[in-house]
Design a protein around this motif. Structure first.
Motif, PDB file in Angstrom:
ATOM      1  N   THR A  61      53.359  32.229  55.840  1.00 54.14           N
ATOM      2  CA  THR A  61      52.420  32.028  56.773  1.00 54.14           C
ATOM      3  C   THR A  61      51.528  33.532  56.953  1.00 54.14           C
ATOM      4  O   THR A  61      52.540  34.450  57.132  1.00 54.14           O
ATOM      5  N   ALA A  62      50.323  33.579  56.942  1.00 54.35           N
ATOM      6  CA  ALA A  62      49.713  34.843  57.225  1.00 54.35           C
ATOM      7  C   ALA A  62      48.183  34.461  57.106  1.00 54.35           C
ATOM      8  O   ALA A  62      47.711  33.370  56.825  1.00 54.35           O
ATOM      9  N   GLU A  63      47.418  35.261  57.499  1.00 58.06           N
ATOM     10  CA  GLU A  63      45.965  35.441  57.480  1.00 58.06           C
ATOM     11  C   GLU A  63      45.706  36.034  56.072  1.00 58.06           C
ATOM     12  O   GLU A  63      46.287  37.141  55.590  1.00 58.06           O
ATOM     13  N   TYR A  64      45.108  35.355  55.174  1.00 55.17           N
ATOM     14  CA  TYR A  64      44.694  35.753  53.583  1.00 55.17           C
ATOM     15  C   TYR A  64      43.523  36.374  53.479  1.00 55.17           C
ATOM     16  O   TYR A  64      42.284  35.637  54.155  1.00 55.17           O
ATOM     17  N   TYR A  65      43.221  37.387  52.860  1.00 56.90           N
ATOM     18  CA  TYR A  65      41.987  38.066  52.822  1.00 56.90           C
ATOM     19  C   TYR A  65      41.772  38.538  51.339  1.00 56.90           C
ATOM     20  O   TYR A  65      42.589  38.852  50.402  1.00 56.90           O
ATOM     21  N   CYS A  66      40.509  38.434  50.780  1.00 62.70           N
ATOM     22  CA  CYS A  66      40.250  38.884  49.677  1.00 62.70           C
ATOM     23  C   CYS A  66      39.291  40.142  49.638  1.00 62.70           C
ATOM     24  O   CYS A  66      38.685  40.410  50.723  1.00 62.70           O
ATOM     25  N   ASN A  67      39.493  40.958  48.657  1.00 63.14           N
ATOM     26  CA  ASN A  67      38.609  42.330  48.788  1.00 63.14           C
ATOM     27  C   ASN A  67      37.920  42.347  47.416  1.00 63.14           C
ATOM     28  O   ASN A  67      38.599  41.796  46.294  1.00 63.14           O
ATOM     29  N   VAL A  68      37.152  43.167  47.271  1.00 66.54           N
ATOM     30  CA  VAL A  68      36.544  43.746  45.790  1.00 66.54           C
ATOM     31  C   VAL A  68      36.295  45.141  45.943  1.00 66.54           C
ATOM     32  O   VAL A  68      35.668  45.397  47.007  1.00 66.54           O
ATOM     33  N   GLU A  69      36.734  46.062  44.882  1.00 66.86           N
ATOM     34  CA  GLU A  69      36.507  47.208  45.008  1.00 66.86           C
ATOM     35  C   GLU A  69      35.329  47.581  44.214  1.00 66.86           C
ATOM     36  O   GLU A  69      35.410  47.817  43.073  1.00 66.86           O
ATOM     37  N   GLY A  70      34.144  47.793  44.961  1.00 69.60           N
ATOM     38  CA  GLY A  70      32.977  48.008  44.460  1.00 69.60           C
ATOM     39  C   GLY A  70      32.687  49.560  44.090  1.00 69.60           C
ATOM     40  O   GLY A  70      33.597  50.275  44.101  1.00 69.60           O
ATOM     41  N   GLN A  71      31.622  49.801  43.562  1.00 73.03           N
ATOM     42  CA  GLN A  71      31.126  51.351  43.013  1.00 73.03           C
ATOM     43  C   GLN A  71      31.705  52.242  44.122  1.00 73.03           C
ATOM     44  O   GLN A  71      32.091  53.289  43.652  1.00 73.03           O
ATOM     45  N   TYR A  72      31.100  52.022  45.342  1.00 70.50           N
ATOM     46  CA  TYR A  72      31.245  53.089  46.432  1.00 70.50           C
ATOM     47  C   TYR A  72      32.182  52.654  47.465  1.00 70.50           C
ATOM     48  O   TYR A  72      32.448  53.663  48.478  1.00 70.50           O
ATOM     49  N   ARG A  73      32.691  51.450  47.782  1.00 70.84           N
ATOM     50  CA  ARG A  73      33.595  51.123  48.844  1.00 70.84           C
ATOM     51  C   ARG A  73      34.028  49.684  48.533  1.00 70.84           C
ATOM     52  O   ARG A  73      33.739  49.197  47.675  1.00 70.84           O
ATOM     53  N   ILE A  74      35.275  49.292  49.372  1.00 70.89           N
ATOM     54  CA  ILE A  74      35.869  48.044  49.227  1.00 70.89           C
ATOM     55  C   ILE A  74      35.284  47.325  50.197  1.00 70.89           C
ATOM     56  O   ILE A  74      35.096  47.543  51.598  1.00 70.89           O
ATOM     57  N   TYR A  75      35.020  46.129  49.853  1.00 73.49           N
ATOM     58  CA  TYR A  75      34.434  44.685  50.436  1.00 73.49           C
ATOM     59  C   TYR A  75      35.788  43.994  50.952  1.00 73.49           C
ATOM     60  O   TYR A  75      36.478  43.759  49.996  1.00 73.49           O
ATOM     61  N   TRP A  76      35.702  43.399  52.087  1.00 69.92           N
ATOM     62  CA  TRP A  76      36.498  42.629  52.819  1.00 69.92           C
ATOM     63  C   TRP A  76      35.942  41.216  52.895  1.00 69.92           C
ATOM     64  O   TRP A  76      34.819  41.265  53.712  1.00 69.92           O
ATOM     65  N   PRO A  81      50.970  38.906  57.698  1.00 71.39           N
ATOM     66  CA  PRO A  81      51.587  37.927  58.736  1.00 71.39           C
ATOM     67  C   PRO A  81      51.588  38.318  60.001  1.00 71.39           C
ATOM     68  O   PRO A  81      51.132  39.285  60.360  1.00 71.39           O
ATOM     69  N   PRO A  82      51.961  37.284  60.940  1.00 68.33           N
ATOM     70  CA  PRO A  82      51.768  37.533  62.247  1.00 68.33           C
ATOM     71  C   PRO A  82      52.584  39.035  62.848  1.00 68.33           C
ATOM     72  O   PRO A  82      53.729  39.069  62.428  1.00 68.33           O
ATOM     73  N   GLY A  83      51.864  39.860  63.374  1.00 65.56           N
ATOM     74  CA  GLY A  83      52.878  41.074  63.917  1.00 65.56           C
ATOM     75  C   GLY A  83      53.141  41.853  62.996  1.00 65.56           C
ATOM     76  O   GLY A  83      53.809  42.974  63.101  1.00 65.56           O
ATOM     77  N   LYS A  84      52.558  41.872  61.746  1.00 69.28           N
ATOM     78  CA  LYS A  84      53.105  42.597  60.427  1.00 69.28           C
ATOM     79  C   LYS A  84      51.642  43.594  59.918  1.00 69.28           C
ATOM     80  O   LYS A  84      50.655  43.095  60.199  1.00 69.28           O
TER      81      LYS A  84
END
Length: 115
Positions: free
Chosen positions: A90-105, A40-43
């Motif tokens: 209300t916010a910016e929404y992001y997806c991620n995936v926890e891969g074998q070696y790192r997290i992708y966004w 969310p904005p500012g958070k």
């Protein structure tokens, strides 16, 4: 090269619905845990929903009963169905995936709930 692309954000009135999509390339969603976060904005960024490799999902208390995370293996896409949206969503929404070696966004998609 792993790439996550979110879409589906926009402006919606309180009580409305949106479905966010996160399409992946370079990684197979069904092999890893993935999640939706929002900022969310500012958070700070916060977890909204997560889906495990086995398909188990869990949610932040603030969205339980209103949001649903799902995965389409054929399309290699993760979704976030958001119902009964409120201004506090209300916010910016992001997806991620926890891969074998790192997290992708992904790059994020803006959701604005306002009348």
């Amino acid at each position: 090269q792993v790439q996550l692309v979110e879409s589906g954000g926009g402006l919606v009135q309180p009580g409305g619905s949106l479905r966010l999509s996160c399409a992946a390339s370079g990684i197979i969603f069904s092999m890893y845990q993935s999640a939706w976060y929002r900022q969310p904005p500012g958070k700070q960024r916060e977890l909204v929903a997560r889906i495990t490799r086995g398909g188990t999902s869990n949610y932040a208390d603030s969205v339980k009963g209103r949001f649903t995370i799902s995965r389409d293996s054929a399309k290699n896409t993760v979704y976030l169905q958001m119902d009964s949206l409120q201004p506090e969503d209300t916010a910016e929404y992001y997806c991620n995936v926890e891969g074998q070696y790192r997290i992708y966004w992904g790059q994020g998609t803006q959701v604005t709930v306002s009348s």
